[in-house]
Design a protein around this motif. Structure first.
Motif, PDB file in Angstrom:
ATOM      1  N   ILE A 133      17.285   2.782  20.028  1.00  0.00           N
ATOM      2  CA  ILE A 133      16.593   2.077  21.115  1.00  0.00           C
ATOM      3  C   ILE A 133      16.872   0.575  21.038  1.00  0.00           C
ATOM      4  O   ILE A 133      17.144  -0.084  22.041  1.00  0.00           O
TER       5      ILE A 133
ATOM      6  N   TYR B 276       1.108   4.868  -0.221  1.00  0.00           N
ATOM      7  CA  TYR B 276       2.183   5.406   0.623  1.00  0.00           C
ATOM      8  C   TYR B 276       3.522   5.402  -0.109  1.00  0.00           C
ATOM      9  O   TYR B 276       4.377   6.268   0.120  1.00  0.00           O
ATOM     10  N   CYS B 277       3.705   4.433  -1.011  1.00  0.00           N
ATOM     11  CA  CYS B 277       5.065   4.178  -1.516  1.00  0.00           C
ATOM     12  C   CYS B 277       5.446   4.917  -2.791  1.00  0.00           C
ATOM     13  O   CYS B 277       6.487   5.581  -2.827  1.00  0.00           O
TER      14      CYS B 277
ATOM     15  N   GLU C 197       9.537  -4.945   2.089  1.00  0.00           N
ATOM     16  CA  GLU C 197       8.189  -5.492   1.962  1.00  0.00           C
ATOM     17  C   GLU C 197       7.605  -5.119   0.609  1.00  0.00           C
ATOM     18  O   GLU C 197       7.837  -4.025   0.104  1.00  0.00           O
TER      19      GLU C 197
ATOM     20  N   SER D 187      14.440   4.457  16.503  1.00  0.00           N
ATOM     21  CA  SER D 187      14.168   3.038  16.761  1.00  0.00           C
ATOM     22  C   SER D 187      15.455   2.230  16.819  1.00  0.00           C
ATOM     23  O   SER D 187      15.613   1.352  17.670  1.00  0.00           O
TER      24      SER D 187
ATOM     25  N   THR E  97      11.637  -1.663   6.614  1.00  0.00           N
ATOM     26  CA  THR E  97      11.251  -0.328   6.176  1.00  0.00           C
ATOM     27  C   THR E  97      11.905  -0.006   4.831  1.00  0.00           C
ATOM     28  O   THR E  97      13.058  -0.365   4.604  1.00  0.00           O
TER      29      THR E  97
ATOM     30  N   LEU F 103       3.536  -1.220  14.656  1.00  0.00           N
ATOM     31  CA  LEU F 103       2.352  -1.996  14.254  1.00  0.00           C
ATOM     32  C   LEU F 103       1.490  -1.199  13.283  1.00  0.00           C
ATOM     33  O   LEU F 103       0.312  -0.949  13.531  1.00  0.00           O
ATOM     34  N   GLY F 104       2.081  -0.767  12.196  1.00  0.00           N
ATOM     35  CA  GLY F 104       1.342  -0.031  11.175  1.00  0.00           C
ATOM     36  C   GLY F 104       0.802  -0.977  10.124  1.00  0.00           C
ATOM     37  O   GLY F 104       0.580  -2.159  10.380  1.00  0.00           O
ATOM     38  N   PHE F 105       0.598  -0.472   8.914  1.00  0.00           N
ATOM     39  CA  PHE F 105       0.054  -1.264   7.813  1.00  0.00           C
ATOM     40  C   PHE F 105       0.890  -2.513   7.568  1.00  0.00           C
ATOM     41  O   PHE F 105       0.371  -3.572   7.273  1.00  0.00           O
ATOM     42  N   VAL F 106       2.205  -2.381   7.658  1.00  0.00           N
ATOM     43  CA  VAL F 106       3.080  -3.510   7.362  1.00  0.00           C
ATOM     44  C   VAL F 106       3.304  -4.360   8.619  1.00  0.00           C
ATOM     45  O   VAL F 106       3.077  -5.568   8.608  1.00  0.00           O
ATOM     46  N   GLY F 107       3.733  -3.716   9.714  1.00  0.00           N
ATOM     47  CA  GLY F 107       4.122  -4.447  10.916  1.00  0.00           C
ATOM     48  C   GLY F 107       3.012  -5.297  11.508  1.00  0.00           C
ATOM     49  O   GLY F 107       3.261  -6.441  11.930  1.00  0.00           O
TER      50      GLY F 107
ATOM     51  N   PRO G 116      -1.830  -3.646   0.828  1.00  0.00           N
ATOM     52  CA  PRO G 116      -2.995  -3.720   1.709  1.00  0.00           C
ATOM     53  C   PRO G 116      -4.275  -3.717   0.870  1.00  0.00           C
ATOM     54  O   PRO G 116      -4.680  -2.696   0.378  1.00  0.00           O
TER      55      PRO G 116
ATOM     56  N   ASP H  37       9.577  -2.299  11.364  1.00  0.00           N
ATOM     57  CA  ASP H  37       8.555  -1.874  10.402  1.00  0.00           C
ATOM     58  C   ASP H  37       8.059  -0.469  10.729  1.00  0.00           C
ATOM     59  O   ASP H  37       6.869  -0.174  10.581  1.00  0.00           O
TER      60      ASP H  37
ATOM     61  N   ARG I  71       5.034   2.051  19.935  1.00  0.00           N
ATOM     62  CA  ARG I  71       5.299   3.088  20.946  1.00  0.00           C
ATOM     63  C   ARG I  71       3.969   3.682  21.422  1.00  0.00           C
ATOM     64  O   ARG I  71       3.025   3.836  20.642  1.00  0.00           O
TER      65      ARG I  71
HETATM   66  N1  LIG Z   1       1.611  -0.592   1.300  1.00  0.00           N
HETATM   67  C1  LIG Z   1       2.370  -0.202   2.274  1.00  0.00           C
HETATM   68  O1  LIG Z   1       1.918   0.403   3.195  1.00  0.00           O
HETATM   69  C2  LIG Z   1       3.831  -0.558   2.169  1.00  0.00           C
HETATM   70  C3  LIG Z   1       4.253  -1.462   1.183  1.00  0.00           C
HETATM   71  C4  LIG Z   1       5.598  -1.803   1.100  1.00  0.00           C
HETATM   72  C5  LIG Z   1       6.499  -1.203   1.954  1.00  0.00           C
HETATM   73  N2  LIG Z   1       6.068  -0.307   2.898  1.00  0.00           N
HETATM   74  C6  LIG Z   1       7.062   0.293   3.771  1.00  0.00           C
HETATM   75  O2  LIG Z   1       6.980  -0.268   5.072  1.00  0.00           O
HETATM   76  C7  LIG Z   1       7.341   0.718   6.050  1.00  0.00           C
HETATM   77  C8  LIG Z   1       6.252   0.848   7.109  1.00  0.00           C
HETATM   78  O3  LIG Z   1       5.083   1.303   6.456  1.00  0.00           O
HETATM   79  P1  LIG Z   1       3.655   1.311   7.154  1.00  0.00           P
HETATM   80  O4  LIG Z   1       2.691   1.548   6.062  1.00  0.00           O
HETATM   81  O5  LIG Z   1       3.477   0.116   8.011  1.00  0.00           O
HETATM   82  O6  LIG Z   1       3.799   2.624   8.088  1.00  0.00           O
HETATM   83  P2  LIG Z   1       2.848   3.072   9.312  1.00  0.00           P
HETATM   84  O7  LIG Z   1       3.071   4.527   9.500  1.00  0.00           O
HETATM   85  O8  LIG Z   1       1.466   2.539   9.095  1.00  0.00           O
HETATM   86  O9  LIG Z   1       3.440   2.267  10.552  1.00  0.00           O
HETATM   87  C9  LIG Z   1       4.602   2.580  11.235  1.00  0.00           C
HETATM   88  C10 LIG Z   1       4.345   2.267  12.692  1.00  0.00           C
HETATM   89  O10 LIG Z   1       5.577   2.361  13.404  1.00  0.00           O
HETATM   90  C11 LIG Z   1       5.318   2.953  14.665  1.00  0.00           C
HETATM   91  N3  LIG Z   1       6.556   3.458  15.243  1.00  0.00           N
HETATM   92  C12 LIG Z   1       7.301   4.531  14.882  1.00  0.00           C
HETATM   93  N4  LIG Z   1       8.368   4.674  15.677  1.00  0.00           N
HETATM   94  C13 LIG Z   1       8.321   3.647  16.565  1.00  0.00           C
HETATM   95  C14 LIG Z   1       9.139   3.247  17.664  1.00  0.00           C
HETATM   96  N5  LIG Z   1      10.218   3.926  18.032  1.00  0.00           N
HETATM   97  N6  LIG Z   1       8.786   2.135  18.354  1.00  0.00           N
HETATM   98  C15 LIG Z   1       7.704   1.420  18.016  1.00  0.00           C
HETATM   99  N7  LIG Z   1       6.874   1.768  17.015  1.00  0.00           N
HETATM  100  C16 LIG Z   1       7.178   2.865  16.286  1.00  0.00           C
HETATM  101  C17 LIG Z   1       4.307   4.015  14.322  1.00  0.00           C
HETATM  102  O11 LIG Z   1       3.624   4.500  15.456  1.00  0.00           O
HETATM  103  C18 LIG Z   1       3.383   3.243  13.357  1.00  0.00           C
HETATM  104  O12 LIG Z   1       2.384   2.519  14.039  1.00  0.00           O
HETATM  105  C19 LIG Z   1       7.579   1.999   5.275  1.00  0.00           C
HETATM  106  O13 LIG Z   1       8.944   2.142   5.015  1.00  0.00           O
HETATM  107  C20 LIG Z   1       6.845   1.775   3.976  1.00  0.00           C
HETATM  108  O14 LIG Z   1       7.405   2.529   2.924  1.00  0.00           O
HETATM  109  C21 LIG Z   1       4.751   0.012   3.019  1.00  0.00           C
END
Ligand SMILES: NC(=O)c1ccc[n+]([C@@H]2O[C@H](COP(=O)([O-])OP(=O)(O)OC[C@H]3O[C@@H](n4cnc5c(N)ncnc54)[C@H](O)[C@@H]3O)[C@@H](O)[C@H]2O)c1
Length: 548
Positions: free
Chosen positions: A165, A327-328, A215, A162, A180, A48-52, A219, A136, A78
């Motif tokens: 799992i 980030y990218c 994705e 992940s 991702t 549940l990060g920026f994307v999820g 943001p 994500d 997690r």
């Molecule tokens: N603008 C952006 O942020 C953007 C744009 C396009 C693509 N992306 C891509 O999307 C992907 C995710 O980016 P993000 O910015 O959301 O990253 P993030 O670090 O904000 O989020 C990742 C989340 O995954 C969780 N996580 C890790 N391992 C886990 C597990 N085993 N079980 C459950 N949760 C778990 C982390 O705790 C974190 O909350 C990356 O590959 C990034 O390159 C990001």
């Protein structure tokens, strides 16, 4: 000992204990049973990060023609001390990411509290209930030196963990969609074998239904629509996986208006993402040398770019600010180079432009410290005794995302050179890259490792009030094109400071009238790519001489 996770606002959440997991799975099973009875498909979004976080809401908000939700989404995060807080927050209907998009908060509230189509959990058992799993989690690229992306490696630990799992828990019919950004080849050469081996261990004969669709989320003001109303590329490891991913994306994303591109193999979808971002990194890096040319030869690069932009074939030429963050763009090309050798086993070195562009972008902001030093010198003020204000902490205008921003390196380099730094940003309340520099973005991954004298930066706090931030400052660095900075009146700025200052424009923020006014007020002005400031300075000086 009890362990807690703290939200960004300081709220304390007790991490779940062993017994909680059993109760939590029982809760999920009951909910899922009811949701299935309503005909909803179960989607688990992992990470549940920026994307999820926002992708989960977009899926939960999807409706059929009768305007009823078609999916029930379980956001799975997690329960680490760093991230667990996201789960209880989301379950209250609150977004675990901050956003400038007014759609994010109401959408999450609506899905959690009204449509009841979104919840969050910490237990991997949720995967057992899924029809679709959307991955994500992060996949980082770790750089070992500043300005040399070749010295680095992909960090696939979270992703590999992940996938294992997921394969341990899911039903073999579950579609696993990797969103991702990965090193090209990952879906087929890393993810598929991990899952296949686990399936074999479980006595499952069928192939995992695995697909990739990256994705393009931004943001910012258009966070939600950059996921929902935007073109997608996808591909599956086999026909069934492709069919399933196309069906899923058509149901949750506006593919009518933004048609899907289906590629033959996941490596093509993965490569599309890396090339797309490397292309952008390259066109930005390309202008760095012309920016220096401009500074040294009396040219205003911002006007040159405007003059070129009118040609429709050149309309995407962009002025690079102080370093290219987010980030990218700083990492994605690195994933490509790394994949070529470490996934595909090639020994030769075919990459020239991609790594060079990242290296140029990663170090461009250091030049801002040189301009600041020179401006201070011209005013006869030692940099090591100066108090310098950086306007803007985020990586681009009008967002609060500070990941790998050029401003971070400006602060680090000037601190190393002995200056005292202050920062103002209306969108950023905590600059975690400094406040938590021992653990953020991960332990030993802070950019502080490339600079000396960085300890005191833990105390750096983002000032929200511009007037207060300006008081007593020796230099002001315009680092980000936030709307708040575009029309600042030089007379007001100098009045608030209490006297002349050095002004450094990193992003073509000052027009010529403002630059002239700063000189008239006794200030010194310098700017990235803005060689014409010297001409304005001479004009002001000559005018003053004739007046005297
Ligand atoms: N603008 C952006 O942020 C953007 C744009 C396009 C693509 N992306 C891509 O999307 C992907 C995710 O980016 P993000 O910015 O959301 O990253 P993030 O670090 O904000 O989020 C990742 C989340 O995954 C969780 N996580 C890790 N391992 C886990 C597990 N085993 N079980 C459950 N949760 C778990 C982390 O705790 C974190 O909350 C990356 O590959 C990034 O390159 C990001």
């Amino acid at each position: 000992m009890a362990k807690y996770s703290f939200s960004p606002t300081g709220e304390k959440f007790l991490l779940p204990a062993k017994n909680d997991y059993i109760k939590e799975f029982e809760r999920l099973k009951k909910l899922v049973k009811n949701q299935r009875a309503m005909g909803r498909e179960i989607v688990v979004v992992m990470g549940l990060g920026f994307v999820g976080a926002v992708m989960a809401a977009v899926v939960a908000d999807a409706e059929d023609k009768k305007r009823t939700p078609t999916k029930f989404v379980i956001g799975m995060q997690r329960p680490s001390t760093r991230s667990y807080w996201k789960t209880p927050l989301l379950n209250r209907g609150l977004p675990p990411v901050s956003s400038e998009d007014p759609e994010v908060a109401p959408m999450i509230h609506r899905c959690v509290n009204e449509k009841k189509s979104l919840i969050a959990t910490y237990t991997y058992d949720a995967l057992k209930l899924a029809d679709v799993v959307v991955v994500d989690v992060q996949c980082d690229y770790l750089k070992e030196s500043l300005g040399n992306v070749r010295e680095g490696r992909a960090d696939m630990e979270a992703l590999e963990e992940s996938l294992e799992i997921i394969a341990t828990h899911i039903n073999p019919e579950t579609l696993v969609l990797i969103e991702t950004t990965v090193a090209p080849g990952t879906t087929e050469q890393v993810a598929y074998p991990i899952m296949k081996k686990m399936f074999r261990k479980r006595g499952i004969q069928s192939d995992p239904l695995l697909a990739h669709s990256f994705e393009r989320v931004m943001p910012g003001k258009n966070y939600v629509s950059s996921i929902r109303d935007f073109w997608r590329v996808c591909s599956g490891v086999n026909e069934e996986a492709t069919r399933r991913v196309v069906k899923f994306l058509k149901e949750v994303i506006n593919t009518k208006k933004y048609p899907l591109t289906v590629l033959d193999k996941p490596i093509e979808s993965e490569t599309a993402k890396i090339v797309e971002n490397s292309f952008r990194a390259t066109i930005l890096a390309f202008l760095d040398e012309w920016s220096l040319f401009a500074e040294r030869n009396g040219v205003d690069l911002t006007k040159v770019i405007q003059a070129i932009k009118v040609r429709p074939t050149h309309s995407n030429i962009i002025f690079p600010g102080p370093g290219i963050g987010g980030y990218c763009l700083p990492k994605d090309g690195g994933l490509g180079l790394w994949a070529y050798r470490h996934i595909h086993g090639w020994e030769d070195d075919i990459f020239k432009i991609t790594p060079m562009s990242i290296d140029i972008n990663d170090t461009r902001s250091l030049h801002v410290a040189q301009l600041t030093r020179d401006a201070m010198r011209n005013m006869g003020r030692p940099l090591a005794l100066a108090e310098i204000l950086v306007l803007g902490a985020s990586y681009r205008e009008d967002v609060g995302d500070t990941r790998y921003s050029g401003s971070e390196l400006i602060v680090r380099r000037l601190t190393e050179m002995g200056a005292e730094l202050k920062v103002h940003d209306p969108y950023v309340s905590h600059w975690w890259e400094f406040e938590k520099q021992d653990e953020y973005p991960a332990s030993s991954q802070s950019l502080k490792r490339f600079f000396r004298g960085q300890e005191k930066l833990k105390d750096l706090r983002v000032e929200q009030e511009l007037k207060k931030a300006l008081e007593g400052t020796d230099a002001v660095i315009f680092a980000v094109r936030h709307k708040h900075y575009l029309n600042l009146d030089p007379d007001e700025v100098v009045k608030n400071v209490g006297g002349p200052i050095a002004v450094i424009d990193c992003f073509g923020i000052l027009d010529d009238d403002r630059i002239r006014r700063y000189f008239e007020l006794g200030c010194e002005v310098k700017g990235l790519g803005r060689g014409h400031v010297k001409r304005i300075k001479d004009q002001v000086r000559d005018k003053k001489r004739t007046e005297d």
